[in-house]
Design an enzyme around this catalytic site. Structure first.
Site, PDB file in Angstrom:
ATOM      1  N   TYR A 143       0.802  -1.217   0.000  1.00  0.00           N
ATOM      2  CA  TYR A 143       0.000   0.000   0.000  1.00  0.00           C
ATOM      3  C   TYR A 143       0.842   1.278   0.000  1.00  0.00           C
ATOM      4  CZ  TYR A 143      -4.138  -2.866   0.867  1.00  0.00           C
ATOM      5  OH  TYR A 143      -5.151  -3.777   0.764  1.00  0.00           O
ATOM      6  N   LYS A 193       3.553 -15.010   5.427  1.00  0.00           N
ATOM      7  CA  LYS A 193       3.874 -15.951   4.357  1.00  0.00           C
ATOM      8  C   LYS A 193       5.393 -16.039   4.241  1.00  0.00           C
ATOM      9  CE  LYS A 193       2.483 -18.604   0.849  1.00  0.00           C
ATOM     10  NZ  LYS A 193       1.724 -19.865   1.055  1.00  0.00           N
ATOM     11  N   ASP A 230      -2.463 -18.367   3.902  1.00  0.00           N
ATOM     12  CA  ASP A 230      -3.462 -19.155   3.187  1.00  0.00           C
ATOM     13  C   ASP A 230      -4.108 -20.188   4.101  1.00  0.00           C
ATOM     14  OD1 ASP A 230      -0.851 -20.055   3.158  1.00  0.00           O
ATOM     15  OD2 ASP A 230      -1.040 -21.167   1.295  1.00  0.00           O
ATOM     16  N   ASP A 254      -6.197  -6.667   5.350  1.00  0.00           N
ATOM     17  CA  ASP A 254      -7.338  -6.167   4.592  1.00  0.00           C
ATOM     18  C   ASP A 254      -8.208  -7.329   4.121  1.00  0.00           C
ATOM     19  OD1 ASP A 254      -9.040  -4.484   3.256  1.00  0.00           O
ATOM     20  OD2 ASP A 254      -7.583  -3.802   1.768  1.00  0.00           O
ATOM     21  N   ASP A 258     -12.065  -8.639   5.820  1.00  0.00           N
ATOM     22  CA  ASP A 258     -13.255  -8.683   4.973  1.00  0.00           C
ATOM     23  C   ASP A 258     -13.824 -10.099   4.923  1.00  0.00           C
ATOM     24  OD1 ASP A 258     -12.862  -6.009   4.459  1.00  0.00           O
ATOM     25  OD2 ASP A 258     -13.079  -6.200   2.284  1.00  0.00           O
TER      26      ASP A 258
END
Length: 358
Positions: A143, A193, A230, A254, A258
């Site tokens: 970002y 990750k 994941d 993010d 959601d």
């Protein structure tokens, strides 16, 4: 008992509370006024609120060429807190445009996006089936928006810089541990990750793992776990009860927050705050929802809960508790709900139901 008493800002005794209101785009213009009405209704639980209407968003960019006017930023510096609605950032590249909410987080150093995801139990005495908090680093990762498009002999090549720093990772880690201290389970799970991104995610993971060691025993009662991102998403849907406080870099946080909203029924229920050491801004997790803009059916609950989360962060716990209880009662009864929750009620009808419970 299961509401999150997140780290409170030092708040001196005051006669009024100056709150910036940035409805921005789409349904933000419908849900932020609802949140304002609720703050006005809690009376002496907070100092007398003074609201400052401010501009930002795609529509402002179309009119003026800037999505975040400097006047808005300067006005916020004089406020005690703020509420931000939603922004309709285009999915295509538009010369001169940059997301105002991303810019605000950087301008005001709102380094933590705190998103509680809590279901409403049928019995108010029961523990919610889902009760977790996503703590998202708010200023870095992809970002930072450092992208370039390079022509090559094989066609265009797009590249993006991913920034992870020790400083930002350490302070978001401390925020996560502080939140965990105020919750019954006292558990932090690092989402990463680093099995693939061993340098960037590796630094994030290692820095947060070091936080308890540097705390002089403050976090000795907090259990530390970690999960590959994941696998974390899979387990989030299969067994959400294993999570308490999840701390993640910007992009993962993010997506995860959601996704977690699906566990409680709708994005229209999930609040957040963008928090720094000196300022806090409430922001519903949902987007601008242009498909329902102007229809009067937007769910105001996420914005109302974001207002509660904002004042909780500022230290006004009793007012926040009153708002949360009122919202829970409306959701639990299930008689006045917007279409995203399977109901037929309007934004104003849900607002009025919450006000009645207050």
């Amino acid at each position: 008992m299961f509401r999150t008493p997140i780290r409170r800002m030092a708040t001196a005794a005051r006669q009024s509370l100056k709150i910036g209101l940035i409805p921005a785009d789409g349904i933000g213009k419908e849900v932020i006024p609802a949140a304002r009405r609720v703050l006005e209704a809690i009376g002496s639980d907070i100092p007398k609120p003074e609201f400052v209407p401010l501009l930002a968003g795609w529509e402002v960019f179309v009119r003026s060429g800037t999505a975040l006017p400097e006047e808005t930023v300067e006005a916020l510096r004089e406020c005690d807190g703020a509420l931000f609605g939603a922004v309709s950032s285009p999915s295509r590249r538009v010369t001169g445009y940059s997301s105002p909410i991303v810019a605000l987080r950087k301008e005001l150093d709102l380094y933590a996006n705190v998103r509680p995801v809590i279901s409403v139990a049928a019995n108010p005495e029961e523990k919610p089936a889902v009760d977790l908090v996503v703590v998202r680093e708010n200023t870095e990762c992809l970002y930072v928006k450092q992208e370039q498009l390079v022509p090559t002999e094989n066609g265009k090549e797009a590249r993006a810089t991913r920034l992870i720093t020790e400083r930002a990772s350490r302070r978001i880690g401390k925020m996560a541990f502080e939140i965990a201290l105020g919750r019954p389970r006292k558990q932090v799970t690092i989402i990463h990750k680093s099995n693939v991104l061993s340098v960037t995610d590796g630094l994030f993971r290692e820095t947060i793992r070091q936080v308890p060691a540097d705390s002089n025993g403050r976090y000795d009662d907090v259990k530390l776990e970690e999960q590959i991102v994941d696998s974390a998403v899979y387990r989030l849907f299969r067994e959400p009860q294993i999570y308490d406080v999840m701390v993640a870099p910007n992009l993962y946080g993010d997506i995860i927050s959601d996704a977690a909203a699906a566990l409680v029924g709708s994005l229209g229920l999930v609040p957040s705050v963008n928090a720094g050491d000196k300022f806090v801004m409430g922001e519903p997790v949902h987007g601008s929802a242009p498909d329902i803009e102007g229809k009067g059916i937007a769910n105001p609950i996420a914005a109302i809960r974001s207002a509660a989360l904002m004042i909780r962060h500022m230290g006004y716990t009793s007012g926040a508790d009153r708002i949360d209880r009122a919202v829970d009662q409306v959701v639990r009864e299930g008689q006045v709900l917007t279409p995203d929750l399977g109901g037929k009620s309007s934004t104003d009808e849900v607002l009025n139901a919450v006000l009645k419970k207050l």
